[in-house]
Design an enzyme around this catalytic site. Structure first.
Site, PDB file in Angstrom:
ATOM      1  N   GLU A   1       0.843  -1.206   0.000  1.00 55.67           N
ATOM      2  CA  GLU A   1       0.000   0.000   0.000  1.00 55.67           C
ATOM      3  C   GLU A   1       0.877   1.255   0.000  1.00 55.67           C
TER       4      GLU A   1
ATOM      5  N   LYS B   1      -8.990   2.471  -2.419  1.00 52.50           N
ATOM      6  CA  LYS B   1      -9.301   1.672  -1.229  1.00 52.50           C
ATOM      7  C   LYS B   1     -10.756   1.898  -0.827  1.00 52.50           C
TER       8      LYS B   1
ATOM      9  N   CYS C   1      -5.391  -3.354   1.906  1.00 53.95           N
ATOM     10  CA  CYS C   1      -5.232  -3.547   3.351  1.00 53.95           C
ATOM     11  C   CYS C   1      -6.538  -3.680   4.116  1.00 53.95           C
TER      12      CYS C   1
ATOM     13  N   GLY D   1     -13.065 -60.815   8.019  1.00 51.91           N
ATOM     14  CA  GLY D   1     -12.007 -61.688   7.502  1.00 51.91           C
ATOM     15  C   GLY D   1     -10.663 -61.011   7.722  1.00 51.91           C
TER      16      GLY D   1
ATOM     17  N   GLY E   1      -3.139 -58.544   6.076  1.00 55.04           N
ATOM     18  CA  GLY E   1      -2.828 -57.416   5.184  1.00 55.04           C
ATOM     19  C   GLY E   1      -3.239 -56.104   5.838  1.00 55.04           C
TER      20      GLY E   1
ATOM     21  N   ASP F   1      -5.533 -53.677   4.988  1.00 55.54           N
ATOM     22  CA  ASP F   1      -6.926 -53.231   5.095  1.00 55.54           C
ATOM     23  C   ASP F   1      -7.681 -53.944   6.205  1.00 55.54           C
ATOM     24  N   SER F   2      -7.527 -55.273   6.268  1.00 57.96           N
ATOM     25  CA  SER F   2      -8.269 -55.981   7.315  1.00 57.96           C
ATOM     26  C   SER F   2      -7.693 -55.644   8.688  1.00 57.96           C
TER      27      SER F   2
ATOM     28  N   THR G   1     -13.608 -54.320   4.263  1.00 56.85           N
ATOM     29  CA  THR G   1     -12.219 -53.898   4.462  1.00 56.85           C
ATOM     30  C   THR G   1     -11.659 -53.126   3.265  1.00 56.85           C
TER      31      THR G   1
ATOM     32  N   TRP H   1     -10.143 -52.880  -7.802  1.00 59.76           N
ATOM     33  CA  TRP H   1      -9.305 -53.986  -7.355  1.00 59.76           C
ATOM     34  C   TRP H   1     -10.007 -54.734  -6.224  1.00 59.76           C
TER      35      TRP H   1
ATOM     36  N   SER I   1     -21.814 -46.389 -15.223  1.00 57.24           N
ATOM     37  CA  SER I   1     -21.002 -47.605 -15.217  1.00 57.24           C
ATOM     38  C   SER I   1     -20.648 -48.039 -16.633  1.00 57.24           C
TER      39      SER I   1
HETATM   40  N1  NAD Z   1      -8.336 -56.369  -2.318  1.00 55.26           N
HETATM   41  C1  NAD Z   1      -7.634 -57.098  -3.134  1.00 55.26           C
HETATM   42  O1  NAD Z   1      -6.430 -57.079  -3.155  1.00 55.26           O
HETATM   43  C2  NAD Z   1      -8.381 -57.985  -4.066  1.00 55.26           C
HETATM   44  C3  NAD Z   1      -9.398 -58.803  -3.597  1.00 55.26           C
HETATM   45  C4  NAD Z   1     -10.085 -59.588  -4.509  1.00 55.26           C
HETATM   46  C5  NAD Z   1      -9.773 -59.503  -5.847  1.00 55.26           C
HETATM   47  N2  NAD Z   1      -8.762 -58.690  -6.247  1.00 55.26           N
HETATM   48  C6  NAD Z   1      -8.401 -58.566  -7.674  1.00 55.26           C
HETATM   49  O2  NAD Z   1      -9.515 -57.947  -8.282  1.00 55.26           O
HETATM   50  C7  NAD Z   1      -9.694 -58.493  -9.566  1.00 55.26           C
HETATM   51  C8  NAD Z   1     -11.118 -58.934  -9.698  1.00 55.26           C
HETATM   52  O3  NAD Z   1     -11.357 -59.353 -11.033  1.00 55.26           O
HETATM   53  P1  NAD Z   1     -12.469 -58.755 -11.985  1.00 55.26           P
HETATM   54  O4  NAD Z   1     -12.601 -57.305 -11.762  1.00 55.26           O
HETATM   55  O5  NAD Z   1     -12.150 -59.215 -13.353  1.00 55.26           O
HETATM   56  O6  NAD Z   1     -13.723 -59.555 -11.484  1.00 55.26           O
HETATM   57  P2  NAD Z   1     -15.165 -59.125 -10.987  1.00 55.26           P
HETATM   58  O7  NAD Z   1     -15.958 -60.365 -10.876  1.00 55.26           O
HETATM   59  O8  NAD Z   1     -15.046 -58.333  -9.740  1.00 55.26           O
HETATM   60  O9  NAD Z   1     -15.710 -58.195 -12.133  1.00 55.26           O
HETATM   61  C9  NAD Z   1     -15.730 -58.640 -13.446  1.00 55.26           C
HETATM   62  C10 NAD Z   1     -17.136 -59.099 -13.826  1.00 55.26           C
HETATM   63  O10 NAD Z   1     -17.976 -57.997 -13.850  1.00 55.26           O
HETATM   64  C11 NAD Z   1     -18.778 -57.954 -15.018  1.00 55.26           C
HETATM   65  N3  NAD Z   1     -18.749 -56.573 -15.538  1.00 55.26           N
HETATM   66  C12 NAD Z   1     -17.730 -55.960 -16.185  1.00 55.26           C
HETATM   67  N4  NAD Z   1     -18.064 -54.672 -16.490  1.00 55.26           N
HETATM   68  C13 NAD Z   1     -19.302 -54.474 -16.020  1.00 55.26           C
HETATM   69  C14 NAD Z   1     -20.197 -53.361 -16.021  1.00 55.26           C
HETATM   70  N5  NAD Z   1     -19.874 -52.174 -16.576  1.00 55.26           N
HETATM   71  N6  NAD Z   1     -21.399 -53.501 -15.443  1.00 55.26           N
HETATM   72  C15 NAD Z   1     -21.746 -54.681 -14.876  1.00 55.26           C
HETATM   73  N7  NAD Z   1     -20.937 -55.764 -14.848  1.00 55.26           N
HETATM   74  C16 NAD Z   1     -19.748 -55.665 -15.416  1.00 55.26           C
HETATM   75  C17 NAD Z   1     -18.123 -58.927 -16.001  1.00 55.26           C
HETATM   76  O11 NAD Z   1     -19.129 -59.727 -16.573  1.00 55.26           O
HETATM   77  C18 NAD Z   1     -17.147 -59.747 -15.168  1.00 55.26           C
HETATM   78  O12 NAD Z   1     -17.605 -61.072 -15.001  1.00 55.26           O
HETATM   79  C19 NAD Z   1      -8.695 -59.623  -9.719  1.00 55.26           C
HETATM   80  O13 NAD Z   1      -7.643 -59.186 -10.507  1.00 55.26           O
HETATM   81  C20 NAD Z   1      -8.211 -59.893  -8.305  1.00 55.26           C
HETATM   82  O14 NAD Z   1      -6.879 -60.287  -8.245  1.00 55.26           O
HETATM   83  C21 NAD Z   1      -8.055 -57.941  -5.391  1.00 55.26           C
HETATM   84  N1  LIG Z   2      -6.448 -65.461   4.308  1.00 52.69           N
HETATM   85  C1  LIG Z   2      -7.494 -64.679   4.597  1.00 52.69           C
HETATM   86  N2  LIG Z   2      -8.167 -64.875   5.729  1.00 52.69           N
HETATM   87  C2  LIG Z   2      -9.203 -64.111   6.041  1.00 52.69           C
HETATM   88  N3  LIG Z   2      -9.650 -63.122   5.283  1.00 52.69           N
HETATM   89  C3  LIG Z   2      -9.013 -62.889   4.143  1.00 52.69           C
HETATM   90  C4  LIG Z   2      -7.917 -63.629   3.735  1.00 52.69           C
HETATM   91  N4  LIG Z   2      -7.487 -63.152   2.570  1.00 52.69           N
HETATM   92  C5  LIG Z   2      -8.300 -62.145   2.257  1.00 52.69           C
HETATM   93  N5  LIG Z   2      -9.224 -61.961   3.203  1.00 52.69           N
HETATM   94  C6  LIG Z   2     -10.298 -60.970   3.260  1.00 52.69           C
HETATM   95  O1  LIG Z   2     -10.531 -60.422   1.963  1.00 52.69           O
HETATM   96  C7  LIG Z   2     -10.196 -59.068   1.930  1.00 52.69           C
HETATM   97  C8  LIG Z   2      -9.512 -58.719   0.640  1.00 52.69           C
HETATM   98  O2  LIG Z   2      -8.368 -59.433   0.577  1.00 52.69           O
HETATM   99  P1  LIG Z   2      -7.041 -59.064  -0.217  1.00 52.69           P
HETATM  100  O3  LIG Z   2      -5.926 -59.705   0.508  1.00 52.69           O
HETATM  101  O4  LIG Z   2      -6.948 -57.580  -0.203  1.00 52.69           O
HETATM  102  O5  LIG Z   2      -7.280 -59.619  -1.547  1.00 52.69           O
HETATM  103  C9  LIG Z   2      -9.291 -58.863   3.137  1.00 52.69           C
HETATM  104  O6  LIG Z   2      -9.298 -57.553   3.611  1.00 52.69           O
HETATM  105  C10 LIG Z   2      -9.889 -59.813   4.124  1.00 52.69           C
HETATM  106  O7  LIG Z   2     -11.022 -59.269   4.744  1.00 52.69           O
HETATM  107  N1  GLU Z   3      -6.607  -3.056  10.034  1.00 53.28           N
HETATM  108  C1  GLU Z   3      -5.387  -3.290   9.389  1.00 53.28           C
HETATM  109  C2  GLU Z   3      -4.936  -2.426   8.315  1.00 53.28           C
HETATM  110  C3  GLU Z   3      -4.842  -0.997   8.340  1.00 53.28           C
HETATM  111  C4  GLU Z   3      -4.550  -0.465   6.949  1.00 53.28           C
HETATM  112  O1  GLU Z   3      -5.481  -0.467   6.146  1.00 53.28           O
HETATM  113  O2  GLU Z   3      -3.418  -0.094   6.704  1.00 53.28           O
HETATM  114  C5  GLU Z   3      -4.294  -3.755  10.278  1.00 53.28           C
HETATM  115  O3  GLU Z   3      -4.563  -3.935  11.412  1.00 53.28           O
HETATM  116  O4  GLU Z   3      -3.210  -3.982   9.906  1.00 53.28           O
HETATM  117  O1  PPV Z   4      -3.057 -56.572   1.462  1.00 51.78           O
HETATM  118  P1  PPV Z   4      -4.134 -55.541   1.548  1.00 51.78           P
HETATM  119  O2  PPV Z   4      -3.588 -54.200   1.793  1.00 51.78           O
HETATM  120  O3  PPV Z   4      -5.024 -55.565   0.358  1.00 51.78           O
HETATM  121  O4  PPV Z   4      -4.983 -55.851   2.829  1.00 51.78           O
HETATM  122  P2  PPV Z   4      -6.048 -56.980   3.116  1.00 51.78           P
HETATM  123  O5  PPV Z   4      -5.491 -58.274   2.717  1.00 51.78           O
HETATM  124  O6  PPV Z   4      -6.295 -56.905   4.544  1.00 51.78           O
HETATM  125  O7  PPV Z   4      -7.224 -56.604   2.316  1.00 51.78           O
END
Ligand code: NAD
Ligand SMILES: Nc1ncnc2c1ncn2[C@@H]1O[C@H](COP(=O)(O)O)[C@@H](O)[C@H]1O
Ligand code: GLU
Ligand code: PPV
Length: 685
Positions: free
Chosen positions: A53, A122, A178, A369, A373, A375-376, A483, A493, A665
């Site tokens: 200012e 001002k 200011c 479960g 890991g 998350d659980s 979880t 996933w 979706s």
């Molecule tokens: N938290 C984890 O770490 C964790 C746990 C479980 C699974 N996973 C992973 O997640 C993956 C799950 O596989 P996924 O996603 O192929 O299986 P999913 O069964 O969850 O989903 C695929 C299915 O959804 C249907 N689909 C696809 N697009 C769609 C839409 N727009 N609207 C409605 N339905 C639809 C398809 O027909 C297909 O069968 C795997 O790779 C697995 O390893 C990770």
């Molecule tokens: N070995 C396990 N025992 C109990 N619960 C399990 C086990 N593995 C997976 N889970 C449950 O599933 C979800 C997702 O599993 P990811 O390891 O992330 O695929 C996990 O948080 C458990 O609740």
């Molecule tokens: N009220 C303000 C500003 C005064 C000004 O406009 O210069 C202060 O306390 O700093």
């Molecule tokens: O290995 P993560 O992180 O997927 O956790 P959880 O197995 O508890 O889902």
């Protein structure tokens, strides 16, 4: 094509603020200093350079403000700045007393490339305690003209003006002075509603104890309320110390967050240069219906605002890397002072959500479960705390371990140790016989001895686990605790429906994986469940993230989640900027490089081990953003639209269709993947 490493290409703008050493009642000397500093701002390629200012004359001149020679000298000095500005890039905003029709105004001169874009008087003149401004100046509402002759030009005059860069969309400057910020309704509110994204405050503001905090608090609130960038420059050395003192505080706030602050009490010129994210401000406003409504309520008044256009001519052909810290983990606080507070809140939100649901549903038990890991583990900790809060026995938490084909000894041992130390009830169900039966029933080649570890092989296990949990819940009168975390939901996933996507109540749905890691570390390090639990939690944090659905020998070790879907550190970064702000791929890559390109730069949250403090290359960032874009925008929304209830935890986002994220979706990801393909080609990746 603009250079990739250039802030202006990515909808940002560089702002410089200065608190020069002022020469009292010597406009010529002040103009020389201002021109030199504006030259520094030009060298930095700043879009705006803000000065305090009355910086041309000094603020603390008292009755000298009414000396005609001084006012003449100020106008002459202004001419020198206007002339010099022809060769400079930034919009230069300096404080100057300006006469208009027998009145004297305390003004900001807004100068660009030889032109006075406008003169802003001002609005609120303080006249209390140490302030006597009404003795010398007239206030903006008293102005009787819309333009005046000044320094040889006809310049727009008034407080209701926005200075808009016609060639840099969204970059609109509003100026207030200011005390305006101390008013109950600062002019910057209307300025923002009229479309200005950056407010520049030329301040004098003498310093007293606590004043710096007070100013920063006002700026922070104003940048939040106005959803803008708020830049503040207070007068510094050289101002009269007759009765007051000056500290030259410079700050920049953006959307309620402090971006940068200068040293205070410097002897010479103070400086601050930082990049503001105009695109993020514009995007944030698009989402905020209240901002729109507020503008709508005063639309008639806003139509009177004048918009003065100019051409910024940002140097898009130069390399201009970002001058601003970008947090590596948008979901995790890296300020150690906020750490306890944020963790306390995150846990309480999760615990409160589950406690309320158990109470309201009249359900006595929880079924979960537990895999060993992350998350659980987090879900089990939250459930234990919810039971404590409800005064219930933790023995009513049924922690079910369900080894499958990929379950490792280490995770299993960790699950057992955690269950033991939390004092919950352990159950074990080996899912392999049921999985073998199901694989045979559906004609999967595994049943014939083939090592076909495909998605069906994986989902059969995830599905059976969920099936068991739900049936135990029926049998025992319990609630299945979900979880799956926010990051997994973003990437799809999880196994849909009859799988870990489903639960009766999911405590983790609003918590990103990087925050889960942080919360577990926080619990471990505070020793909340005793030393044994802390040791187990530390081991869980050190374990590779894996769904453990494929036998380890077939996958050359435990199946790595991050090898399949990308590092959660990057995917959480992508999620934050894509979902919360709707930024495009090139901008996200630009920001991710700034955050993740150099492991040595910037702060890391304390829980990240030294060995994990790594950088990611541009190629890695682009590769994983591609995975994110396809999964988030195209293949996973159907899983989110059917997700169970669970609380939103971070303001940065939640993905429930009943909460913070609605999307079809059946949409395509082509605009994002095409943009990434173009970026790859441009960057030679
Ligand atoms: N938290 C984890 O770490 C964790 C746990 C479980 C699974 N996973 C992973 O997640 C993956 C799950 O596989 P996924 O996603 O192929 O299986 P999913 O069964 O969850 O989903 C695929 C299915 O959804 C249907 N689909 C696809 N697009 C769609 C839409 N727009 N609207 C409605 N339905 C639809 C398809 O027909 C297909 O069968 C795997 O790779 C697995 O390893 C990770
Ligand atoms: N070995 C396990 N025992 C109990 N619960 C399990 C086990 N593995 C997976 N889970 C449950 O599933 C979800 C997702 O599993 P990811 O390891 O992330 O695929 C996990 O948080 C458990 O609740
Ligand atoms: N009220 C303000 C500003 C005064 C000004 O406009 O210069 C202060 O306390 O700093
Ligand atoms: O290995 P993560 O992180 O997927 O956790 P959880 O197995 O508890 O889902």
């Amino acid at each position: 094509m603009a250079v990739f490493q250039n802030i202006y290409r990515h909808g940002m703008a560089r702002i410089a603020a200065f608190a020069p050493r002022v020469a009292l009642a010597d406009p010529k000397a002040n103009a020389e200093a201002i021109v030199a500093l504006a030259g520094e701002a030009d060298a930095e390629r700043a879009a705006a350079a803000l000065f305090p200012e009355l910086s041309l004359t000094g603020y603390s001149l008292d009755d000298l403000h009414h000396q005609a020679p001084l006012l003449d000298a100020a106008e002459t000095a202004a001419r020198a700045i206007i002339e010099a500005s022809r060769a400079l890039m930034p919009v230069i905003v300096v404080g100057c007393p300006v006469r208009a029709h027998s009145q004297l105004f305390n003004c900001a001169l807004v100068i660009h490339r030889g032109r006075v874009l406008g003169i802003v008087p001002k609005t609120y003149l303080p006249n209390y305690r140490e302030y006597y401004e009404k003795r010398w100046f007239a206030a903006a509402p008293g102005a009787q003209v819309e333009a005046i002759e000044f320094a040889g030009q006809t310049a727009p005059f008034g407080a209701a003006m926005i200075f808009e860069a016609e060639d840099h969309p969204g970059f609109g400057l509003h100026v207030e002075i200011c005390e305006d910020l101390w008013a109950p309704h600062p002019p910057s509110i209307d300025g923002a509603l009229a479309g200005a994204t950056v407010t520049l405050n030329l301040s004098a503001s003498n310093v007293t104890i606590g004043k710096a905090r007070e100013r920063a608090a006002l700026c922070e609130v104003q940048s939040q309320r106005c959803q803008n960038a708020y830049v503040f420059a207070a007068a510094g050395p050289g101002e009269s110390t007759n009765d007051l003192a000056w500290d030259g505080q410079l700050t920049v706030h953006e959307l309620g967050e402090p971006l940068a602050a200068s040293e205070r009490f410097h002897n010479d010129h103070g400086r601050l240069v930082v990049d503001v994210d105009i695109e993020r401000i514009v995007q944030d406003r698009l989402r905020q219906s209240t901002f729109r409504d507020a503008a709508g309520r005063i639309a008639e008044r806003l139509k009177d605002w004048r918009r003065v256009g100019f051409s910024l001519d940002a140097p898009l052909d130069e390399t201009l890397p970002l001058k601003r810290a970008i947090a590596r983990f948008p979901f995790v606080p890296d300020d150690p002072h906020r750490l306890d507070e944020d963790c306390y809140e995150a846990y309480n939100i999760q615990v409160q959500g589950l406690a309320q649901r158990l109470r309201a549903a009249g359900i006595a038990k929880a079924v979960i479960g537990v895999s060993g890991g992350l998350d659980s583990t987090q879900a089990l900790i939250v459930t234990a705390r919810a039971f404590d809060r409800l005064g219930r026995d933790r023995k009513d938490i049924l922690a079910v371990v369900m080894p499958g084909f990929g379950t490792g000894a280490e995770t299993r041992a960790n699950a057992d140790a955690l269950i033991e130390s939390l004092g919950v009830t352990r159950r074990e169900i080996d899912i392999r016989p049921a999985a073998e039966r199901m694989l045979a029933d559906i004609g999967h080649p595994y049943a014939e001895g083939a090592k076909q570890y495909d998605v069906t092989f994986e989902n059969v296990q995830a599905g059976l686990r969920t099936d068991y949990l739900f049936r135990i819940a029926n049998h025992e009168g319990g609630l299945v605790i979900g979880t799956g975390d926010l990051s997994e939901l973003a990437l799809g996933w999880c196994t849909y429906g009859v799988g870990d996507q489903m639960a009766h109540y999911n405590v983790n749905a609003g918590v990103a994986k990087t925050l889960i890691q942080h919360l577990i570390a926080w619990s471990a390090r505070r020793g909340q469940f005793g030393p044994d639990a802390s040791a187990t939690l530390e081991r869980i944090l050190d374990t590779e993230i894996s769904p453990e659905l494929v036998p380890a020998d077939a996958a050359d070790g435990p199946q790595s989640t991050e090898a399949a879907i990308g590092p959660y550190a990057l995917q959480d970064f992508n999620l934050h900027y894509a979902a919360r702000y709707g930024l495009g791929p090139a901008k996200i890559v630009f920001l991710a490089e700034a955050a993740w390109g150099d492991a040595e730069a910037g702060a890391w949250p304390a829980h990240v081990a030294e060995a994990d403090r790594r950088a990611y290359s541009r190629a890695e960032i682009v590769q994983w953003l591609q995975v994110f874009a396809r999964r988030f925008f195209q293949t996973s929304q159907f899983k989110r639209t059917a997700m169970p209830n669970g609380p939103k935890v971070t303001s940065a986002g939640a993905l429930s269709p009943r909460g913070d994220w609605r999307a079809p979706s059946d949409s395509a990801a082509t605009v994002w993947t095409d943009a990434l393909a173009a970026l790859r080609a441009e960057l030679g990746l």
